[in-house]
Design an enzyme around this catalytic site. Structure first.
Site, PDB file in Angstrom:
ATOM      1  N   LYS A   1     -91.477  46.509  -0.013  1.00 13.11           N
ATOM      2  CA  LYS A   1     -92.127  45.665   0.985  1.00 13.11           C
ATOM      3  C   LYS A   1     -91.365  45.831   2.284  1.00 13.11           C
ATOM      4  O   LYS A   1     -90.204  46.213   2.281  1.00 13.11           O
ATOM      5  CB  LYS A   1     -92.083  44.193   0.550  1.00 13.11           C
ATOM      6  CG  LYS A   1     -93.220  43.369   1.100  1.00 13.11           C
ATOM      7  CD  LYS A   1     -94.487  43.556   0.292  1.00 13.11           C
ATOM      8  CE  LYS A   1     -95.650  42.787   0.853  1.00 13.11           C
ATOM      9  NZ  LYS A   1     -96.745  42.701  -0.137  1.00 13.11           N
TER      10      LYS A   1
ATOM     11  N   ASP B   1    -100.173  43.811   5.070  1.00 14.40           N
ATOM     12  CA  ASP B   1     -99.943  42.495   4.465  1.00 14.40           C
ATOM     13  C   ASP B   1    -100.282  41.516   5.594  1.00 14.40           C
ATOM     14  O   ASP B   1    -101.039  41.883   6.508  1.00 14.40           O
ATOM     15  CB  ASP B   1     -98.486  42.364   3.972  1.00 14.40           C
ATOM     16  CG  ASP B   1     -98.291  41.198   3.010  1.00 14.40           C
ATOM     17  OD1 ASP B   1     -98.655  41.310   1.834  1.00 14.40           O
ATOM     18  OD2 ASP B   1     -97.779  40.130   3.446  1.00 14.40           O
TER      19      ASP B   1
HETATM   20  N1  GLU Z   1     -99.599  43.689   0.648  1.00 15.00           N
HETATM   21  C1  GLU Z   1    -100.492  43.884  -0.464  1.00 15.00           C
HETATM   22  C2  GLU Z   1     -99.909  43.253  -1.700  1.00 15.00           C
HETATM   23  O1  GLU Z   1     -99.277  42.226  -1.602  1.00 15.00           O
HETATM   24  C3  GLU Z   1    -100.939  45.327  -0.625  1.00 15.00           C
HETATM   25  C4  GLU Z   1     -99.875  46.353  -0.793  1.00 15.00           C
HETATM   26  C5  GLU Z   1    -100.383  47.800  -0.801  1.00 15.00           C
HETATM   27  O2  GLU Z   1    -101.594  48.019  -0.789  1.00 15.00           O
HETATM   28  O3  GLU Z   1     -99.515  48.668  -0.853  1.00 15.00           O
HETATM   29  O4  GLU Z   1    -100.079  43.668  -2.815  1.00 15.00           O
END
Ligand code: GLU
Length: 446
Positions: free
Chosen positions: A127, A167
């Site tokens: 992340k 996100d």
């Molecule tokens: N931010 C999204 C999640 O919490 C998507 C992450 C992504 O597609 O890599 O899963």
């Protein structure tokens, strides 16, 4: 309760990561579930899997300098926590929000590792983001910020290394600016380096809708095993971003009736059902506030921020942010007869709220399982990029629905197997932990 065999490892995580409350919360939830796995498999303790899984593989913190429209210099802090790459390249979104700090990014990266494992796709967990506040910023400012952010990040990512996505505060517009800068610096049209791209430049159909649609599918599955359906049920969805909008869309398609959603301005209660076209116009197209929705819908009312869980409903979907639904909110929902709760955001329910739902026998879908459709569709986008192909909306949505049904079945069966029938928190944490842990052992001491 954390198994006493895991207490020392848990204490060590708290000691080595002081002050990171959300990270502690996310770790605790997993450790509370995996005691029975460790008891059955002594090699996991020998290999110090708990200690290794709680320590990110790599943590990056960097300066993001940029100039606003008045020519003033602004400085933000950028992060990328590459948590675990046992199952595939690091994968997870970027969050642009003033609340972003290392502890938040670590909690999100830790969660992502298990969520991604649950999808069954070859993706590790990561992340990132920045403490940048996009609210009120012009397109030019957003672009300059994204370019500066990528000017540092580009050296750490790649289609086989680390694949960021969106996100909170990061959608197709931001991914476009980030991708453009990556392409310029590296001189490579490397589509698979980011997901959530626009469809014209390597993005996948359904990625925008995927997280929200997936949540509705997950709720549908939880209700089905209880002999219920979404049709005819009253539903409340917090938030009004990408996740909330498409959760509302699919709940409506499945015959449910969503009467409320929210942003930091307040809660919109629309007794005739949230008008999705108006919501999309206000939030997606015009990037305005929930209070502007009211102007289009005379019967709708604006209530105080934080009051959304007081609205009686049978299905509640927290889709805004972490710890937005506490023990008191849960008690109110239970009193009002809620049947199912699914986490659209990451960790939106506090531990007290989760406990209350499980004790009351409410069908509770934890975020790792319920909102995994977004990242699963990112993995489908990576597949399409790798084969230079693009699939139809119908085919991609079918794949998403099948993935969500599979995640539900796995969590359900694992919960039964470990003696906690109906406890999807146990099911999700054990299933994903077993997958990551088994592969870490297979790959040796790394
Ligand atoms: N931010 C999204 C999640 O919490 C998507 C992450 C992504 O597609 O890599 O899963």
């Amino acid at each position: 309760m954390i198994d006493e065999k895991l207490e020392a490892a848990h204490a060590e995580v708290l000691r080595r990561n002081p002050g990171e409350a959300e990270f502690h919360q996310a770790v605790r939830e997993v450790l509370e579930c995996v005691g029975p796995v460790i008891a059955k498999r002594p090699e996991l303790a020998r290999e110090k899997i708990i200690q290794r899984i709680c320590e990110p593989e790599r943590q990056l913190i960097f300066r993001v300098p940029w100039q606003d429209d008045r020519g003033e210099v602004q400085i933000n802090r950028g992060f990328r926590v590459e948590f675990n790459s046992a199952l595939g390249p690091f994968k997870g979104g970027l969050r642009f929000h003033p609340s972003v700090n290392l502890g938040i990014v670590k909690f999100l990266g830790f969660e992502q590792t298990f969520k991604n494992a649950l999808t069954g796709m070859p993706i590790g967990g990561a992340k990132g983001g920045a403490d940048f506040d996009p609210k009120g910023r012009s397109d030019d400012e957003i672009m300059r910020f994204c370019q500066s952010f990528m000017t540092e990040l580009y050296r750490h990512i790649g289609e086989h290394t680390d694949v960021p996505a969106g996100d909170i505060g990061v959608g197709t517009r931001e991914i476009g600016f980030l991708f453009g800068q990556y392409k310029r610096i590296t001189n490579r049209y490397e589509s698979g380096v980011l997901t959530g791209k626009g469809v014209a430049w390597g993005g996948a159909l359904v990625r925008t809708e995927a997280t929200g649609y997936g949540i509705a599918y997950f709720v549908d599955e939880m209700l089905r095993v209880r002999g219920e359906t979404i049709a005819g049920k009253t539903c409340v969805v917090s938030g009004s971003g990408n996740v909330a909008i498409y959760a509302i869309d699919k709940i409506h398609q499945l015959g449910g009736h969503v009467v409320a959603c929210s942003d930091s301005d307040g809660v919109v209660f629309d007794p005739y059902g949230i008008d999705l076209a108006v919501l999309r116009q206000v939030k997606e197209a015009e990037r305005r506030r929930m209070s502007d929705y009211i102007a289009y819908r005379p019967r709708a009312t604006l209530r105080a921020p934080g009051s959304i869980w007081q609205i009686p409903c049978q299905i509640a979907l927290p889709c805004a942010t972490q710890n937005e639904l506490d023990g008191r909110d849960a008690a109110m929902l239970i009193e009002n007869g809620v049947l199912a709760v699914a986490e659209g955001a990451n960790m939106p329910a506090t531990p007290e709220a989760v406990r209350a739902f499980l004790t009351a026998g409410v069908a509770f879908g934890p975020g790792k399982a319920a909102n995994a459709g977004g990242v699963a569709t990112s993995a489908l986008e990576m597949q399409q990029n790798a084969s230079r192909d693009s699939w139809t909306f119908e085919y991609t949505e079918k794949r998403l629905a099948a993935i969500m049904a599979k995640i539900h079945a796995l969590c359900f069966e694992t919960a039964e197997r470990f003696g906690s029938p109906g406890n999807y928190v146990m099911g999700a944490n054990i299933t994903s932990f077993e997958r990551v842990a088994t592969t870490m052992v297979a790959l040796g001491l790394t």
